[in-house]
Each structure stands twice: as C-alpha cells, then as structure tokens.
Design an enzyme around this catalytic site. Structure first.
Site, mmCIF file in Angstrom:
data_model
loop_
_atom_site.group_PDB
_atom_site.id
_atom_site.type_symbol
_atom_site.label_atom_id
_atom_site.label_comp_id
_atom_site.label_asym_id
_atom_site.label_seq_id
_atom_site.Cartn_x
_atom_site.Cartn_y
_atom_site.Cartn_z
ATOM 1 N N HIS A 170 51.423 29.246 30.103
ATOM 2 C CA HIS A 170 51.235 28.838 31.499
ATOM 3 C C HIS A 170 52.139 29.629 32.453
ATOM 4 O O HIS A 170 52.615 29.105 33.452
ATOM 5 C CB HIS A 170 51.492 27.339 31.685
ATOM 6 C CG HIS A 170 50.541 26.465 30.929
ATOM 7 N ND1 HIS A 170 49.383 25.984 31.481
ATOM 8 C CD2 HIS A 170 50.572 26.002 29.657
ATOM 9 C CE1 HIS A 170 48.743 25.240 30.571
ATOM 10 N NE2 HIS A 170 49.440 25.236 29.464
ATOM 11 N N ASN A 227 45.484 19.447 31.618
ATOM 12 C CA ASN A 227 44.672 20.665 31.626
ATOM 13 C C ASN A 227 43.336 20.383 32.294
ATOM 14 O O ASN A 227 43.009 19.228 32.561
ATOM 15 C CB ASN A 227 44.402 21.125 30.187
ATOM 16 C CG ASN A 227 45.556 21.942 29.607
ATOM 17 O OD1 ASN A 227 46.452 22.364 30.337
ATOM 18 N ND2 ASN A 227 45.520 22.158 28.310
HETATM 19 FE FE1 HDE Z 1 52.156 22.554 27.118
HETATM 20 N N1 HDE Z 1 53.879 23.599 27.315
HETATM 21 N N2 HDE Z 1 52.488 22.310 25.159
HETATM 22 N N3 HDE Z 1 50.331 21.638 26.882
HETATM 23 N N4 HDE Z 1 51.753 22.792 29.058
HETATM 24 C C1 HDE Z 1 54.347 24.179 28.432
HETATM 25 O O1 HDE Z 1 56.587 24.094 29.171
HETATM 26 C C2 HDE Z 1 53.684 22.510 24.546
HETATM 27 C C3 HDE Z 1 49.809 21.155 25.719
HETATM 28 C C4 HDE Z 1 50.721 22.256 29.764
HETATM 29 O O2 HDE Z 1 52.829 24.340 35.417
HETATM 30 C C5 HDE Z 1 55.727 24.740 28.269
HETATM 31 O O3 HDE Z 1 57.817 24.548 31.031
HETATM 32 C C6 HDE Z 1 53.624 22.075 23.176
HETATM 33 C C7 HDE Z 1 48.657 20.323 25.970
HETATM 34 C C8 HDE Z 1 50.784 22.671 31.141
HETATM 35 O O4 HDE Z 1 54.857 24.456 34.602
HETATM 36 C C9 HDE Z 1 56.095 24.357 26.830
HETATM 37 C C10 HDE Z 1 52.339 21.624 22.976
HETATM 38 C C11 HDE Z 1 48.500 20.336 27.345
HETATM 39 C C12 HDE Z 1 51.918 23.480 31.236
HETATM 40 C C13 HDE Z 1 54.848 23.641 26.369
HETATM 41 C C14 HDE Z 1 51.641 21.775 24.236
HETATM 42 C C15 HDE Z 1 49.554 21.162 27.882
HETATM 43 C C16 HDE Z 1 52.509 23.532 29.924
HETATM 44 C C17 HDE Z 1 55.857 26.197 28.628
HETATM 45 C C18 HDE Z 1 51.718 21.065 21.722
HETATM 46 C C19 HDE Z 1 47.415 19.637 28.158
HETATM 47 C C20 HDE Z 1 52.423 24.210 32.456
HETATM 48 C C21 HDE Z 1 56.719 26.272 29.864
HETATM 49 C C22 HDE Z 1 52.472 20.079 21.069
HETATM 50 C C23 HDE Z 1 47.508 18.223 28.145
HETATM 51 C C24 HDE Z 1 53.260 23.329 33.334
HETATM 52 C C25 HDE Z 1 57.110 24.910 30.124
HETATM 53 C C26 HDE Z 1 53.688 24.101 34.565
HETATM 54 C C27 HDE Z 1 53.689 24.217 29.610
HETATM 55 C C28 HDE Z 1 54.786 23.096 25.146
HETATM 56 C C29 HDE Z 1 50.264 21.466 24.376
HETATM 57 C C30 HDE Z 1 49.679 21.398 29.286
HETATM 58 C C31 HDE Z 1 56.495 25.501 25.918
HETATM 59 C C32 HDE Z 1 54.775 22.151 22.181
HETATM 60 C C33 HDE Z 1 47.827 19.567 24.950
HETATM 61 C C34 HDE Z 1 49.811 22.309 32.256
HETATM 62 O O5 HDE Z 1 57.179 23.500 26.786
#
Ligand code: HDE
Length: 812
Positions: free
Chosen positions: A177, A250
């Site tokens: 992201h 999302n």
């Molecule tokens: Fe994320 N995700 N994600 N994700 N995600 C990040 O956090 C993570 C997942 C989502 O505009 C990170 O600050 C793991 C699902 C959005 O700043 C990180 C897993 C969904 C955004 C991270 C998921 C999301 C992130 C990267 C699986 C939809 C951007 C930078 C267990 C519901 C937020 C940060 C923004 C960002 C980890 C799966 C949505 C690495 C470990 C499912 C919208 O922490």
C-alpha cells in the site's frame, strides 16, 4: 528536660517552617514527618501537599479485585485521591516562569498534543525565509565562500542545514500500500445504534465524527501508476471522542489467504521479482501465479482481482469492505458479529483494461488527481456505511466459516443495514505530513467494537504498529498530528525517538500515590473491555496450528461470484485471466491455474484455456470432497451493475473537441448543460489557446489533443463547424481520440458536420443508426436537434459504459 523543651516548642513554629523550607530544597533526602499543608513557601507547600496526597491512599484498594474471572470481565475504575491543589502534580514549581516558548503551565486535565491541526499548520504568506532555528536567511542564492571565487566554507551552517534536511527527506515507504492518496472528511450517523454498540460514532442521530481516509494500491511502489490491476486499500481513521478507530479495509470483501502466516509469502510473490525488480505494480508475472496456483484458497479473491473491481474509475466509485468479521458490543456487554461495507453514492464504476493501460502512461496520478479535483470542485466523494449484523448462533449455521477471510456473507443471506454516511470534503494541506505519515492499525478499536478470531486479523493486529515503528522512526508516531486522536491521551508511556508531549510531574507508573493515582484505569463502564468470548468445543481449547474444516471449501464462493456477474463482466474476467497468464513464462503455472479454475467454473476455465492456446487440464483435486451446500447460488449484489449510484455525474469529465471555426453557440450550450450537472466539460483543441468561432467570437481551448488524450475522458462531444472539423480531421490525434472513446464504450455526441469525423475514424456505418437503437451511447444529430441530444447524451454519461459495442478483439 521537659521544661527546656516546652519553651523551645513555643518557639518552634518559625523554626519548623524554616526547616520545612530547607528540607523542601533537597531532592535526595527528606524528613521523617511532614507538616500539614498551609505552611511555608511554594516548595515547602508542594512537599506538604505531596505528602498529604500520598497519605490519602494508604494501600492499593483495587488489588484484591485484580483476580478471578468475574473481575477479569468487569474491571473496576482505578482508585484515586484528590490533591489539595495542582501544586503536588507539577514537575517543577518554576513552571510559573512562562516565556514565549514554554507558554504557561499545562492546561488542567488536557493533553495539548492532540488539539486541532491548526496548531501545526504553517502559512508562509508574507513571511521571510528562516532556518529551522527561526533565524532569518539573508541570501538563499549563494553558499558562503572565501572570496567571490574562493573555496566554500564549512562554517556555512545555512547551506549545511538545508542540504542535511534535504538528504533525509524520504522515509521508508510502506511495504504494501505504498502508493496512496488521502482526504479528510466526516462520518455522520443516521440513527442511534446503541442497541448493538456503544461505539462513539454510532451514539446519536446526526452525530459527526471527523475522519481521514487513505486509498491505495497494494503492490506498486510509492511512485507507481494509479491504474494498475490491483486491490485498492480503503482505510478510514475515525477520530472519535472516545479514541481513534481505524477501519483498515479494501475495495474487495475477501482476501487471498486465510492465515497471517502466509502474508509475507503472498507479498513476496506479488511484488516485483527480486532478481530484476520487474514488473512494477503488476501481478502479471511468474511468481504471483506460481504462489496463488499453489494456494487454492485464493481462487475467490482471484475472481475479484481479475474483475473490473481491480481497475476502478475513481476512488469515489468503488466500494469498501472491512473484510473480516468484527464484533459490535453494547452497554450491557452483549455482542453480535458485523461486517462493514462502504457503498459509493456515485455508483460502482470501473475502467476497462485497455483504458487503464493507456491512462497509466498519460496520467499515472489519475486517481489521485480525480480525488483531489472532486474535492476542490465540491463534488465530494460520499459513501454509505452498511452493516451486516448477525449473531454467533446464526454464524454457526452458515455453510461457510465467518472467520475465513476468503468468504463473504451474501447480502441475500444477511442484508445490509445502512447506518451512516462518509463525506470527503477536505484535501490535505501537505501530502507528506498527512497522507504519508498517517498510520492506520487494525488494533485501533474503541469501546463498542471488538475483534473476531479471524486468524488473518490476528496477524494484522500485530503487524501495523510494528511496521510503523520503523517507517515513522520510533514508537512515538501516534503523536504526529495526523495520527493523534481528538480524545485525550494520558498514560505512563515515556521517551523514545521524537517525543512531542512534555508530561508534567515525576510520576510515570501506576499504581502511584504521588500523583493521586492518576492517570487511573477507567474501568468497565468507561474503558475498553474485550468481549469474554468463549470457545464452544472443548477439543478446540488446546494449542494447535490448523484451520477449521470449512476453510477447505475453496471454490463454492468463487463460483458464486463468477455466476453473479453480468455476461460482460464475465468476459472481462476471462480476458483478465488470459492477459495475466499470457505474461507467465512457465506453462506449468498456467496449467495449474486453469486446473484450479475448473473447480469454480468450467465455462471460465475453457475460455481461459482457449485464450492461451492450451489443452484443458484436469481439475485440481479438492481439499474438501463434499463442501456444504451454499445458501445462495446467485447474488446480484456482487455485480458492479447493481450499484449505478444516486449521483453518478459530478466529477465526470467530457471533452469537447474544438478547432478554429467551431460553431461556438452549441459549444457554450453543451458546456453549460454539463456543468449544471456537475460534469467537467473541457475544451480540447489541436493546441491550447484562443481560437475564433464561426460566429466571430473567440473561445479558449484549455487542453490539447496531445496533452489530454481521449481515454482520460468519460465522454466526447464533437461540435459542428465545417472548418473546425476539417482542421481536426487533419490531426491523427483526433482519430485516435474518437477510436478510444468508441473502443472504451463511452458516449459520443457528434453534431452536424462533425458526424463525418466518426466515419473517418473508422466507426462502422451500421452505427449511424445508433441514435434510434439507443443504448449504444452514440448520438449523431443535426444542429437543430441539439437540445434533445444533449439530454440523451447526459443520460448516457450517467449510465457510464455502453458495452453493447464492445468486441473482442476490438473492432477499432
Ligand atoms: Fe494490510 N498492511 N496486512 N491488509 N493493509 C499494511 O501497514 C498486513 C490486509 C491494508 O493507507 C501495512 O502501515 C498483514 C487485509 C490497507 O496506510 C502492514 C496482513 C486488508 C493498508 C500490513 C494484511 C489489508 C495496509 C503496510 C495479513 C484488507 C494501507 C504499511 C495478516 C482488510 C493503510 C502499514 C494505509 C497496510 C500488514 C492483510 C488492508 C505491513 C500482516 C486483509 C488498506 O502492516
């Protein structure tokens, strides 16, 4: 002895005062007994009041209530004692000596780091340049040299400060992201939802909660194109009056994987390949398809990502989803499950692939620009929040597991209840300070919202803060203005990189008596309490690494999604699989993917195989031989066509192609009609600048065929005027412009002589009759029928695309 002490005692008051004052001047030791407050100078008074405050809590009265289940689910407020004044809580009595920098004493009971952002907004209008130390810079053109042609001097602190700051302007980008755009706005609650939740935003009808939203793509780097085929992030930070709540969602309601354990693998597979860093912002490569075809639980999500949902027209025209099941908790501690859905008022509209590819070259900032321009022009993006609320008992009956993030709950099974609206009405002042530094986290919940046991969510609760500690340089990023809540922050966390808050007093622990027990724990009535959810089966109550059985049904909902799409959407899905898999260099990976698709849809698998010139492989063996029968086999709500929107027009863009000698009056008329409906109508000429119209006036083209190609517009108007038409016909860009509008199924209105341009661009003659046929979005009219045609054109624009003319391969 007593005789000698008595007169001494009579004299002792002033002496005692002196010794109290004297004792109060030491910080390393003190007397055995303190005087009562009310005597001595400021220091002695502080010492006395401190003593009294501590004495008011002779023991930790709460200690006994820290044990046992009943206490665990209903913690009590912490014990407190009232200080005699603010004096004993101060760090220093010298706090009275305020200056322009220190200000006066801390405002009572207030944490000023979280005040409105005005506090940190900078307006340099009318100001002189300064260094970061506030020193005015006399010369910003030259470094300091020893003589006009002499060597530069190390002493030049102004140059060194400027260059040093510049050297460190970039911070690590988000691992996923990274590419995003943000906006401020508000959430308004329709009706109190207190029956289900005590969460602050849902307490009263009309209640307004400020929000910051960040939309993003997942796989590309920070400077990558907006229109990649990808999932979009839809992250909402609610600054509620009871703390920040982040709904980090999302634009698709499911995910590729079911357990956080697989997230690093997924991301490593989809990001540019590690040896050559290609391709950028694209899933169409070997490692992604290798991984997902070995992970059949991704099939449902693949359907979504290969659908037009992955190439939205605008952030304002896509849905958002919380994905996981969460819990709502009411005042009585009762809880229900919930899924969060955002539905755009502008309708769900997407691009087509050929268009998305072209836009990524002409305007990689397409979605960022669209969001910015909509807000600046007052066409505020708006979304309705809908909830799917269901009980634990209902959940147990479903054919799928509500803890599985690869499953939806069909709206036909649990309908959406609309509860409020989100309006984005303010652009950030500064991209970096706000959109880049904002830090969302699934762990940020408020009383009234709680988690389910979704194992993907569990990993997320850990991940976000962890990654932000690195990205934002330490543990204090919650104090960056965009991240700070509007609710008060008071705790005993201290120090670390970039600490902003200056805590008053010497107490940084709890329990304490020296600060009267403050800040004290809020207790169940006011604080956050986790739902004491119980597991039903005793066998489950053991440490285990395994998935529930229903997680193994990998295809039922992939089929549901595919079969709920309109024929055009189904074709687009097949074409997207064909495109992506054609970019794979290893045939076995293609075969594996198609064998997986056969379990979801035989029709889709055949189409994809045919498109790739391959034999149909055997279906992939099932992980669950007999999945439960689904409650719903077709869900019309899953088609993009199900949500045309209440206000699809504002924010749309239409090109009016103009050349010298254009019929000016009709241009003005069409432009005014479009503007009245919130549509941005641009005059696009062979070059920008003024040109004479047929009636002797002038008009000004503000875009050119070269700088704003046709695929950047939602509709095309070709005005009358023979001379203008002849000039436009000479320019190859005009014909490309028309071809793209035609190929991408957008409405075209050609007036009078301009009809000739359509034939020149190669539109089939059969299309001439399209005005009568309707539905094709092509309008070719004589100038005297313009009024009617404009109304029909605007109607067609609101319908977005006219897929009746789509052909594969394209005719033009
Ligand atoms: Fe994320 N995700 N994600 N994700 N995600 C990040 O956090 C993570 C997942 C989502 O505009 C990170 O600050 C793991 C699902 C959005 O700043 C990180 C897993 C969904 C955004 C991270 C998921 C999301 C992130 C990267 C699986 C939809 C951007 C930078 C267990 C519901 C937020 C940060 C923004 C960002 C980890 C799966 C949505 C690495 C470990 C499912 C919208 O922490």
């Amino acid at each position: 002895m007593s005789k000698t002490t008595k007169p001494g005692a009579a004299k002792s008051a002033p002496a005692k005062k002196t010794s109290a004052k004297s004792a109060a001047r030491n910080t390393d030791s003190g007397p055995a007994h303190l005087d009562a407050p009310g005597a001595g100078d400021a220091l002695a008074e502080k010492m006395a009041q401190t003593g009294a405050l501590a004495a008011a809590m002779p023991y930790n009265a709460n200690k006994a209530r820290e044990h046992g289940f009943a206490n665990g689910v209903e913690p009590q407020p912490g014990a407190t004692a009232e200080p005699a004044s603010r004096v004993p809580l101060a760090s220093t009595v010298s706090e009275q000596n305020g200056t322009e920098k220190t200000g006066s004493v801390a405002p009572e009971g207030v944490n000023a780091t979280i005040e409105p952002l005005d506090r940190v907004r900078v307006d340099s209008a009318g100001q002189m340049l300064t260094t970061n130390q506030g020193v005015r810079i006399a010369d910003n053109q030259n470094s300091l040299k020893f003589g006009v042609r002499g060597p530069a001097l190390l002493e030049d602190f102004i140059l060194r400060e400027k260059i040093t700051h510049f050297d460190h302007e970039r911070i690590p980008e988000r691992i996923v992201h990274a590419r995003g755009s943000g906006a401020h706005g508000f959430f308004e609650c329709y009706e109190p939802l207190t029956q289900y939740t005590k969460a602050a935003p849902f307490k009263e009808a009309g209640k307004i909660t400020p929000v910051f939203v960040r939309f993003s793509t997942v796989q590309g780097e920070r400077g990558s194109k907006d229109t990649a085929r990808d999932v979009r992030g839809f992250a909402v930070k609610f600054y509620t009056d009871e703390g920040n709540w982040d709904l980090v969602g999302n634009n698709m309601p499911v995910f590729f994987i079911q357990d956080a354990m697989k997230f690093p693998d997924l991301v490593h597979a989809v990001k540019p390949e590690p040896h050559h860093q290609m391709p950028q912002a694209a899933s169409a490569h070997d490692t992604f398809w290798d991984f997902v075809s070995l992970m059949p639980e991704s099939t449902h999500m693949l359907m979504w990502v290969m659908s037009d949902r992955a190439i939205p027209r605008s952030y304002a025209t896509m849905q958002g989803f919380g994905v996981h099941s969460f819990r709502l908790v009411n005042d009585a501690g009762e809880s229900v499950f919930v899924k969060f859905h955002w539905t755009p008022k502008a309708g769900t509209h997407s691009l087509v692939w050929d268009e998305a590819v072209k836009i990524s070259g002409a305007d990689p900032d397409y979605h960022r620009r669209d969001l910015w321009e909509r807000i600046e022009s007052g066409a505020y993006p708006e979304y309705e929040l809908g909830l799917q609320i269901f009980t634990e008992e209902q959940a147990a009956q479903f054919s799928f597991d509500i803890l599985d993030a690869t499953k939806i709950i069909p709206e036909e099974l649990v309908p959406l209840v609309p509860v409020g609206r989100l309006v984005l009405n303010r652009n950030p002042d500064n991209f970096f300070a706000e959109t880049e530094q904002v830090a969302f986290c699934t762990a940020h919940v408020v009383p009234g919202i709680d988690f389910s046991n979704d194992p993907l969510l569990a990993g997320r609760i850990h991940s976000y803060v962890d990654t932000q500690i690195t990205r934002l340089g330490g543990p204090n990023f919650h104090e960056i203005p965009i991240n700070a809540p509007v609710a008060q922050v008071h705790n005993n966390q201290r120090d670390g990189f970039h600490r902003q808050a200056i805590p008053r007093g010497r107490v940084a622990y709890e329990p304490n008596s020296l600060a009267g027990g403050c800040p004290f724990q809020a207790g169940a009535a006011q604080g956050f309490v986790s739902v004491p959810a119980r597991l039903q089966a005793t066998e489950e109550q053991a440490k285990v690494r395994a998935k529930p059985e229903k997680f193994a049904d990998h295809y039922t909902q992939a089929r549901l999604f595919y079969e709920s799409q309109s024929p055009v959407e189904q074709t687009h899905i097949a074409n997207a699989f064909r495109f992506e898999l054609s970019k794979v260099t290893v045939p076995a990976i293609r075969e594996r993917t198609v064998s997986m698709l056969r379990n979801a849809s035989e029709q889709l698998a055949r189409q994809v195989a045919m498109g790739l010139g391959m034999e149909l492989p055997d279906p992939m063996p099932l992980a669950l031989a007999e999945p439960a029968a689904p409650e719903v086999t077709r869900s019309p709500a899953l088609s993009l066509l199900a949500r045309p929107g209440d206000s699809p027009l504002p924010g749309r863009k239409v090109a009016l192609l103009v050349g010298p000698g254009v019929e000016g009056e009709s241009v003005a008329k069409v432009q005014a009609a479009l503007l009245a409906r919130g549509v941005v109508a641009r005059l696009v000429g062979p070059r920008i600048g003024p040109m004479a119209t047929l009636d002797g006036n002038t008009l000004e083209a503000d875009a050119s065929l070269e700088n704003e190609p046709g695929f950047l517009f939602d509709g095309l108007v070709l005005p009358d005027g023979e001379e203008a038409v002849a000039a436009l016909a000479q320019d190859g860009h005009t014909l490309e412009f028309i071809k793209d509008q035609f190929r991408h199924c957008k409405p075209i209105l050609a007036i009078g002589a301009a009809r000739g341009l359509l034939a020149k661009a190669g539109l089939p003659a059969s299309m001439d009759k399209s005005q009568e046929q309707g539905g094709t979005g092509l309008f070719m009219v004589d100038a005297d029928l313009l009024d009617e045609a404009v109304v029909a054109f605007i109607d067609a624009l609101a319908k977005h695309r006219h897929f009746g003319r789509e052909m594969d391969p394209p005719l033009l």
